[in-house]
Design a protein around this motif. Structure first.
Motif, PDB file in Angstrom:
ATOM      1  N   ASN A   1      -2.684   5.235   2.277  1.00  0.00           N
ATOM      2  CA  ASN A   1      -3.078   4.631   2.262  1.00  0.00           C
ATOM      3  C   ASN A   1      -4.627   3.904   2.120  1.00  0.00           C
ATOM      4  O   ASN A   1      -4.910   3.431   1.186  1.00  0.00           O
ATOM      5  CB  ASN A   1      -2.846   3.316   3.450  1.00  0.00           C
ATOM      6  CG  ASN A   1      -1.393   2.729   3.223  1.00  0.00           C
ATOM      7  OD1 ASN A   1      -1.075   2.971   2.562  1.00  0.00           O
ATOM      8  ND2 ASN A   1      -0.892   2.675   4.929  1.00  0.00           N
ATOM      9  N   VAL A   2      -5.249   4.704   3.295  1.00  0.00           N
ATOM     10  CA  VAL A   2      -6.630   5.683   2.973  1.00  0.00           C
ATOM     11  C   VAL A   2      -6.855   5.845   1.124  1.00  0.00           C
ATOM     12  O   VAL A   2      -8.223   5.567   0.806  1.00  0.00           O
ATOM     13  CB  VAL A   2      -7.319   6.371   3.923  1.00  0.00           C
ATOM     14  CG1 VAL A   2      -8.575   7.144   3.880  1.00  0.00           C
ATOM     15  CG2 VAL A   2      -7.208   5.595   5.660  1.00  0.00           C
TER      16      VAL A   2
ATOM     17  N   LEU B   1     -15.785  -0.966   3.136  1.00  0.00           N
ATOM     18  CA  LEU B   1     -15.259  -0.243   4.361  1.00  0.00           C
ATOM     19  C   LEU B   1     -13.660  -0.143   4.444  1.00  0.00           C
ATOM     20  O   LEU B   1     -13.523  -1.527   5.050  1.00  0.00           O
ATOM     21  CB  LEU B   1     -15.447   0.066   5.625  1.00  0.00           C
ATOM     22  CG  LEU B   1     -14.825   1.247   6.514  1.00  0.00           C
ATOM     23  CD1 LEU B   1     -15.617   2.659   5.667  1.00  0.00           C
ATOM     24  CD2 LEU B   1     -16.049   0.471   8.132  1.00  0.00           C
ATOM     25  N   PHE B   2     -13.023   0.501   4.200  1.00  0.00           N
ATOM     26  CA  PHE B   2     -11.230  -0.408   3.923  1.00  0.00           C
ATOM     27  C   PHE B   2     -10.747   0.900   5.799  1.00  0.00           C
ATOM     28  O   PHE B   2     -10.817   2.277   5.557  1.00  0.00           O
ATOM     29  CB  PHE B   2     -10.162   0.422   3.173  1.00  0.00           C
ATOM     30  CG  PHE B   2      -8.770  -0.249   3.336  1.00  0.00           C
ATOM     31  CD1 PHE B   2      -8.337  -1.215   4.409  1.00  0.00           C
ATOM     32  CD2 PHE B   2      -8.032   1.514   3.514  1.00  0.00           C
ATOM     33  CE1 PHE B   2      -7.052  -1.797   4.152  1.00  0.00           C
ATOM     34  CE2 PHE B   2      -6.680   0.680   3.515  1.00  0.00           C
ATOM     35  CZ  PHE B   2      -6.092   0.448   4.279  1.00  0.00           C
TER      36      PHE B   2
ATOM     37  N   ALA C   1     -13.550   4.456   2.216  1.00  0.00           N
ATOM     38  CA  ALA C   1     -12.092   4.143   3.617  1.00  0.00           C
ATOM     39  C   ALA C   1     -12.270   5.440   4.940  1.00  0.00           C
ATOM     40  O   ALA C   1     -12.893   6.783   4.117  1.00  0.00           O
ATOM     41  CB  ALA C   1     -10.988   4.305   2.477  1.00  0.00           C
ATOM     42  N   GLU C   2     -11.265   4.858   5.726  1.00  0.00           N
ATOM     43  CA  GLU C   2     -11.919   5.929   6.766  1.00  0.00           C
ATOM     44  C   GLU C   2      -9.887   5.608   7.544  1.00  0.00           C
ATOM     45  O   GLU C   2      -9.299   4.713   7.433  1.00  0.00           O
ATOM     46  CB  GLU C   2     -13.035   5.231   7.877  1.00  0.00           C
ATOM     47  CG  GLU C   2     -13.565   6.044   7.429  1.00  0.00           C
ATOM     48  CD  GLU C   2     -14.190   7.306   6.947  1.00  0.00           C
ATOM     49  OE1 GLU C   2     -14.163   8.267   7.616  1.00  0.00           O
ATOM     50  OE2 GLU C   2     -15.201   7.282   6.791  1.00  0.00           O
ATOM     51  N   VAL C   3      -9.576   6.389   7.542  1.00  0.00           N
ATOM     52  CA  VAL C   3      -8.056   6.843   8.895  1.00  0.00           C
ATOM     53  C   VAL C   3      -8.869   6.749   9.696  1.00  0.00           C
ATOM     54  O   VAL C   3      -9.579   7.185  11.019  1.00  0.00           O
ATOM     55  CB  VAL C   3      -7.425   8.666   8.593  1.00  0.00           C
ATOM     56  CG1 VAL C   3      -6.417   8.755   9.735  1.00  0.00           C
ATOM     57  CG2 VAL C   3      -7.249   8.941   7.100  1.00  0.00           C
ATOM     58  N   PHE C   4      -7.844   6.509  10.635  1.00  0.00           N
ATOM     59  CA  PHE C   4      -8.534   5.132  12.106  1.00  0.00           C
ATOM     60  C   PHE C   4      -7.633   6.024  13.247  1.00  0.00           C
ATOM     61  O   PHE C   4      -6.445   6.245  13.076  1.00  0.00           O
ATOM     62  CB  PHE C   4      -7.560   3.571  12.201  1.00  0.00           C
ATOM     63  CG  PHE C   4      -8.223   3.373  13.039  1.00  0.00           C
ATOM     64  CD1 PHE C   4      -9.216   3.228  13.946  1.00  0.00           C
ATOM     65  CD2 PHE C   4      -6.928   2.663  14.982  1.00  0.00           C
ATOM     66  CE1 PHE C   4      -9.628   2.506  15.094  1.00  0.00           C
ATOM     67  CE2 PHE C   4      -6.858   2.507  15.415  1.00  0.00           C
ATOM     68  CZ  PHE C   4      -8.409   1.984  16.258  1.00  0.00           C
ATOM     69  N   GLN C   5      -8.171   6.560  14.132  1.00  0.00           N
ATOM     70  CA  GLN C   5      -7.923   7.276  15.607  1.00  0.00           C
ATOM     71  C   GLN C   5      -7.491   6.764  16.383  1.00  0.00           C
ATOM     72  O   GLN C   5      -8.607   7.597  16.640  1.00  0.00           O
ATOM     73  CB  GLN C   5      -7.862   8.620  14.971  1.00  0.00           C
ATOM     74  CG  GLN C   5      -7.028   9.033  14.000  1.00  0.00           C
ATOM     75  CD  GLN C   5      -7.340  10.205  13.654  1.00  0.00           C
ATOM     76  OE1 GLN C   5      -8.707  11.280  13.231  1.00  0.00           O
ATOM     77  NE2 GLN C   5      -5.822  11.776  12.558  1.00  0.00           N
TER      78      GLN C   5
ATOM     79  N   LYS D   1       0.811  -1.555  -0.173  1.00  0.00           N
ATOM     80  CA  LYS D   1      -0.143   0.372   0.116  1.00  0.00           C
ATOM     81  C   LYS D   1       0.745   0.784  -0.268  1.00  0.00           C
ATOM     82  O   LYS D   1       1.768   1.334   0.583  1.00  0.00           O
ATOM     83  CB  LYS D   1      -1.220  -0.074   1.348  1.00  0.00           C
ATOM     84  CG  LYS D   1      -1.843  -1.047   1.240  1.00  0.00           C
ATOM     85  CD  LYS D   1      -2.637  -0.889   2.892  1.00  0.00           C
ATOM     86  CE  LYS D   1      -2.014  -1.244   4.129  1.00  0.00           C
ATOM     87  NZ  LYS D   1      -2.580  -1.237   5.109  1.00  0.00           N
ATOM     88  N   PRO D   2       0.162   2.518  -0.441  1.00  0.00           N
ATOM     89  CA  PRO D   2      -0.431   2.409  -1.374  1.00  0.00           C
ATOM     90  C   PRO D   2      -1.035   2.482  -2.858  1.00  0.00           C
ATOM     91  O   PRO D   2      -1.934   2.805  -3.482  1.00  0.00           O
ATOM     92  CB  PRO D   2      -0.897   4.404  -1.033  1.00  0.00           C
ATOM     93  CG  PRO D   2       0.118   4.612  -1.015  1.00  0.00           C
ATOM     94  CD  PRO D   2       1.410   3.895  -0.759  1.00  0.00           C
TER      95      PRO D   2
END
Length: 198
Positions: free
Chosen positions: A170-171, A162-163, A181-185, A141-142
Motif C-alpha cells: 500500500n505504501v 505523507l501516507f 509514504a512510510e511503512v508503519f511499525q 489499495k494498492p
C-alpha cells in the motif's frame, strides 16, 4: 514540505487482530482456523472492502462452506469483530500533535461500510479533514485509483502529502502517484522524525 498526513486505519489507528474475536467466540483451535480461513482470509472479506457485499451476504455465502455447528460462531464474529479494535498505542497523541502543528489529517482505509459504525466510537472524526473508505469507491489499495481519488477530491499536492500504512504494497502504491509514504511499525515518533514533521 509536508502539509497533509494520510493514515491507514487498520493497525495504524485501530489494532486489527482477528485472533481476538476468534478466541472470544469459538472454543477450539480447529474451529478458529476454519472461521479465520473462510471469513477473515476468505473472498467475502475483500468483497466487503470493495463495497460489493453486505454482512448478511457474507454470512449466507460463508455458512454454505462450513459445518452448521459453526454458524453461530460465524455470526458472532461477523457482527462483533470490530468491537475488539482498540486504538493503536500512540496514535491519538500523534494525531493531536500533528493537528496542533498545523497538519491536515486524512484517513484512507480498505474497509467495508461498517467503518462508519465503529471508527467514530474510537476517534473524533472532526480531527480529520477527510476520510476515504474503499467500500464507497469500489476500489481498494494498492490500486492507484484510490490514491488519485484522495488527491483530486481534497485538492492535495502529492509532494506535500505523507501516507502512513502498515502494508508495504500500500505504501508502494502511494509512492507510484508521487505521495511520500512510510511503512508503519508502531513507530509514530520515528516516522515524524524521518519526515521532519517536528
Amino acid at each position: 514540505m509536508i502539509r497533509n498526513i494520510v493514515l491507514d486505519m487498520g493497525n495504524v489507528l485501530l489494532d486489527y487482530d482477528p485472533a481476538v474475536p476468534l478466541k472470544k467466540f469459538l472454543e477450539t483451535e480447529e474451529d478458529r482456523k476454519i472461521i479465520y480461513r473462510e471469513l477473515f482470509a476468505g473472498p467475502e472479506w475483500t468483497l466487503g472492502d470493495l463495497g460489493n457485499i453486505t454482512v448478511e451476504g457474507k454470512f449466507e455465502a460463508i455458512s454454505q462452506r462450513i459445518p452448521p455447528r459453526l454458524h453461530e460462531g460465524l455470526r458472532k464474529c461477523l457482527e462483533g469483530w470490530h468491537t475488539f479494535m482498540p486504538r493503536v498505542e500512540g496514535a491519538l497523541p500523534f494525531l493531536q500533535r500533528a493537528k496542533k502543528e498545523g497538519y491536515r489529517l486524512y484517513v484512507l482505509s480498505n474497509a467495508s461500510d461498517e467503518f462508519y459504525i465503529y471508527f467514530p466510537k474510537s476517534y473524533d472524526v472532526n480531527l480529520f479533514e477527510g476520510i476515504v473508505v474503499s467500500a464507497d469507491l469500489h476500489v481498494i489499495k494498492p490500486d492507484e485509483r484510490i490514491y488519485r481519488y484522495l488527491l483530486e477530491h481534497y485538492g492535495l499536492n502529492p509532494g506535500e502529502t505523507l501516507f502512513i500504512d502498515d502494508r508495504l504494497e500500500n505504501v508502494e502504491g502511494a509512492r507510484k502517484v508521487g505521495i511520500q509514504a512510510e511503512v508503519f511499525q508502531n513507530n509514530f515518533e520515528q516516522i515524524a522524525k524521518k519526515a521532519r514533521l517536528w
